[in-house]
Design a protein around this motif. Structure first.
Motif, PDB file in Angstrom:
ATOM      1  N   UNK C 201      46.841  31.208  34.937  1.00  0.00           N
ATOM      2  CA  UNK C 201      45.834  30.712  35.872  1.00  0.00           C
ATOM      3  C   UNK C 201      46.052  31.300  37.270  1.00  0.00           C
ATOM      4  N   UNK C 202      47.335  31.495  37.673  1.00  0.00           N
ATOM      5  CA  UNK C 202      47.632  32.100  38.980  1.00  0.00           C
ATOM      6  C   UNK C 202      46.986  33.474  39.052  1.00  0.00           C
ATOM      7  N   UNK C 203      47.216  34.245  37.979  1.00  0.00           N
ATOM      8  CA  UNK C 203      46.718  35.614  37.939  1.00  0.00           C
ATOM      9  C   UNK C 203      45.188  35.638  37.964  1.00  0.00           C
ATOM     10  N   UNK C 204      44.583  34.797  37.110  1.00  0.00           N
ATOM     11  CA  UNK C 204      43.122  34.774  37.007  1.00  0.00           C
ATOM     12  C   UNK C 204      42.504  34.429  38.353  1.00  0.00           C
ATOM     13  N   UNK C 205      43.043  33.379  39.013  1.00  0.00           N
ATOM     14  CA  UNK C 205      42.435  32.946  40.268  1.00  0.00           C
ATOM     15  C   UNK C 205      42.509  34.063  41.300  1.00  0.00           C
ATOM     16  N   UNK C 206      43.688  34.736  41.412  1.00  0.00           N
ATOM     17  CA  UNK C 206      43.784  35.735  42.465  1.00  0.00           C
ATOM     18  C   UNK C 206      42.874  36.922  42.187  1.00  0.00           C
ATOM     19  N   UNK C 207      42.742  37.312  40.911  1.00  0.00           N
ATOM     20  CA  UNK C 207      41.892  38.475  40.618  1.00  0.00           C
ATOM     21  C   UNK C 207      40.421  38.166  40.890  1.00  0.00           C
ATOM     22  N   UNK C 208      39.966  36.975  40.440  1.00  0.00           N
ATOM     23  CA  UNK C 208      38.563  36.636  40.677  1.00  0.00           C
ATOM     24  C   UNK C 208      38.283  36.534  42.178  1.00  0.00           C
TER      25      UNK C 208
END
Lengths: 295, 105, 220, 68
Positions: C201-208
């Motif tokens: 979720x950390x990764x997804x949020x920062x990329x979006x």
């Protein structure tokens, strides 16, 4: 009950089958060319499609370490991402920004594959994929540069712009180069393919075997088609994109170039790969700022 | 909205199927993994036939999928086999296409 | 509707006047909203992975995530997902900055319950960077307000303003808050914590967020 | 029933229901195309699981070799 919606669904399925077959054959060609340069006979060109079909009928089990249903879902998501990219980009010609969003979701797929399996090799592959997120920054600068030039990010408008002003590749050679490096980093055996390095077994795909691997391979085939198509559409334009047959020829030429580069260059270590990508992104950023300030 | 290139889809599909047939055939026939300078009779026939068929116009453009199926057989053969056949077939196809383009216009 | 938005983010489907918080829906924001919500659901249903640690000379050990740890981490991951989803829709620079700050907090919260020293160290460094970068982030938004008199993206898109310096400040804030390229060293260590879906979720949020920021900076 | 087969049946049900919805109710081409992208993987996985051979291992869910 509408007849048109059945037609849409069949069209959509046919297009993704076409994309998978073309992408699979091109990836097979890539492997063949790399093998010929290295002096090996190499597998037949249909090998990639053959592997996909072979793995489709293999057994799977859920490892005890895996976190379900993410372990399963991430393989399905891989296909979802690239089929949506195919439809939004190739069929509907929508915004380049949405396509980049979907490309970024591919990073999530790689990271998620590695993490959800609980395997140390998979985790290493996933973390390397996070590192190589440095490759995305040139992407945004490329988008910014293209927007400054064409005043639109909709692919249809970009193609129309090129009808009048000629291919963008001659006007923005550095942006094209940065995008080409992105394509290169997606190709197997390329200098930037640290995610699929053989020193970490199969990278993020280590624990996704059998049927799940086949699904990921289908997605990779479609991805190769879509990425090549975007490069051709955005940088070369209606010259090739107006006729599907000419697009195919362009894809074969691009794959040939990428295969030559892949065969002739060594695989970089993760630090060097990331450093080179960061250098390219800084140069692209400087290019963008220069264009903003000078106008 | 772009149309689906169905004609190309049939061509690619038949090329792949031809490749499968060629691979199965050559694996059944030959035991040695890699041989140079060997010419397979059926591969040669299908390659030449495919090359000739490429430029003969048939109804519904069916000649392209058919000829690509026949060309796919030497293409898909196991490594080292079916090279000469493929090159012969493709060169005949290209020659026929060029001649047809010169005469037909 | 101004041409600027439709030429960047695709078709414009309308806006939701939600008090003074205006949310607007375009093709891009709709798709990323659905992706974020969908992924949050998957995270909610997923059991955490059991990370395998290989031992030399002994049997491998499995790292289990205990129930107490799981509960707080799952809550933080879901909050992070909801923040990401609404950051995709919001049409206000200040709200966007607030969502970003909240995402930064939840990102630390996701790994804060992990009892591993290096993970907590990495989270600490990331927290420092995130706190420092709130200054350029909110400062950039405030300067934009001071110069143009509005924070609404829909209003800003209508007229061409000269906002280069403010945009650079805002972008620097976002870069620090999401921990992309130059600040990646701290964040990459956080990914080594056990427990797959929450870390993802950390990764997804920062990329979006990075993509959405690119959209906003091109639009205004 | 093994967990793999169970997940396959769930995926098959989701896929078939999704495709029925797309065929019966969607009129917009964008929705039809994106829906196809969403539900095809479920269908592919569901069909694929029906084809997997019977396991030859003693304990289900465990890989034959794990460890260093």
């Amino acid at each position: 009950m509408e007849l048109s919606s059945i037609k849409y669904v069949i069209d959509a399925l046919a297009y993704s089958l076409y994309a998978f077959l073309v992408g699979g054959l091109l990836l097979g060609l890539h492997r063949k060319i790399v093998a010929r340069i290295q002096g090996r006979p190499g597998p037949p060109v249909i090998q990639y499609i053959l592997h996909t079909i072979k793995f489709y009928f293999k057994e799977i089990t859920f490892p005890i370490t895996a976190g379900n249903p993410l372990y399963l879902f991430i393989a399905l998501m891989s296909i979802m991402v690239w089929m949506s990219a195919l439809y939004l980009g190739v069929v509907f010609n929508t915004s380049l920004l949405i396509l980049m969003g979907l490309y970024v979701l591919q990073k999530i797929v790689e990271h998620g594959c590695g993490l959800s399996s609980g395997s140390p090799y998979g985790k290493l592959g996933g973390v390397r994929s996070v590192f190589s997120a440095a490759a995305e920054i040139p992407l945004f600068t490329v988008i910014g540069t293209i927007y400054l030039l064409t005043k639109s990010l909709i692919i249809e408008d970009i193609i129309r712009y090129q009808e009048i002003h000629g291919p963008i590749i001659f006007q923005l050679p550095f942006a094209a180069f940065a995008f080409f490096v992105l394509l290169l980093s997606k190709a197997p055996n390329s200098p930037f393919a640290i995610v699929k390095d053989k020193s970490i077994v199969s990278g993020y795909m280590t624990e996704h075997f059998g049927l799940l691997e086949s699904l990921i391979m289908i997605a990779d085939g479609i991805a190769w088609f879509v990425l090549l198509w975007i490069f051709i559409a955005v940088f070369i334009g209606p010259l090739l994109v107006s006729d599907p047959l000419l697009t195919l020829v362009g894809m074969v030429v691009l794959t040939f170039l990428i295969s030559l580069l892949c065969a002739l260059t060594p695989l970089l270590t993760p630090n060097h790969s990331v450093m080179i990508q960061i250098i390219i992104s800084v140069l692209a950023l400087v290019d963008l700022l220069r264009r903003i300030i000078v106008g | 909205m772009n149309e689906v290139p169905y004609n190309l889809l049939w061509c690619i599909l038949s090329l792949t199927l031809g490749g499968f047939v060629g691979l199965a055939y050559s694996y059944n026939k030959y035991v040695k993994p890699y041989v140079e300078g060997n010419i397979d009779r059926w591969g040669l026939i299908s390659g030449i036939l495919g090359g000739v068929l490429f430029s003969i116009p048939l109804p519904y453009n069916i000649n392209y999928p058919l000829s690509l199926f026949l060309l796919g057989i030497p293409l898909g053969m196991r490594p080292g086999y079916g090279r000469v056949e493929l090159i012969l077939g493709v060169s005949i196809a290209v020659l026929g296409y060029l001649i047809r383009g010169l005469i037909g216009r | 509707m101004s041409l600027n938005i439709t030429s960047i983010a695709g078709k414009f489907y309308g806006y939701i006047p939600f008090g003074d918080i205006v949310l607007y829906v375009t093709e891009f924001s709709a798709i990323s909203f659905i992706v974020a919500i969908f992924f949050t659901l998957v995270v909610y249903f997923t059991k955490p992975e059991k990370q395998l640690e290989s031992q030399i000379g002994g049997f491998d050990t499995l790292n289990y995530v205990s129930l107490e740890e799981l509960k707080i981490r799952r809550l933080m991951a879901i909050l992070c997902g909801i923040c990401t989803a609404f950051a995709m829709l919001t049409g206000d620079l200040f709200n966007y900055a607030l969502f970003l700050a909240l995402i930064g907090i939840t990102n630390i919260g996701i790994v804060a319950a992990v009892k591993k020293e290096w993970v907590l160290n990495a989270a600490y460094y990331y927290g420092l960077i995130a706190m420092i970068s709130t200054l350029p982030l909110f400062g950039g938004a405030a300067l934009i307000l001071a110069k143009t008199g509005t924070l609404s993206i829909l209003e800003l898109a209508k007229k061409p303003y000269d906002l280069l310096f403010q945009k650079i400040l805002y972008a620097a804030g976002v870069v620090g808050e999401t921990g992309v390229a130059p600040f990646y060293a701290a964040k990459a260590e956080m990914f080594r914590a056990p427990g797959a879906p929450y870390i993802l979720m950390i990764h997804l949020s920062s990329l979006l967020i990075v993509i959405r920021t690119a959209e906003i900076l091109l639009t205004i | 029933m093994t967990p793999e087969r169970k997940s396959g049946i769930v995926a098959l049900i989701v896929g078939v229901l999704g495709f029925l919805y797309l065929i019966l109710y969607s009129g917009d081409p964008l929705v039809a195309y994106l829906g196809t992208a969403l539900f095809t993987p479920f269908l592919l996985y569901g069909i694929g699981v029906m084809f997997i051979p019977k396991s030859r291992r003693k304990k289900e869910g465990l890989l034959p070799f794990r460890g260093w």
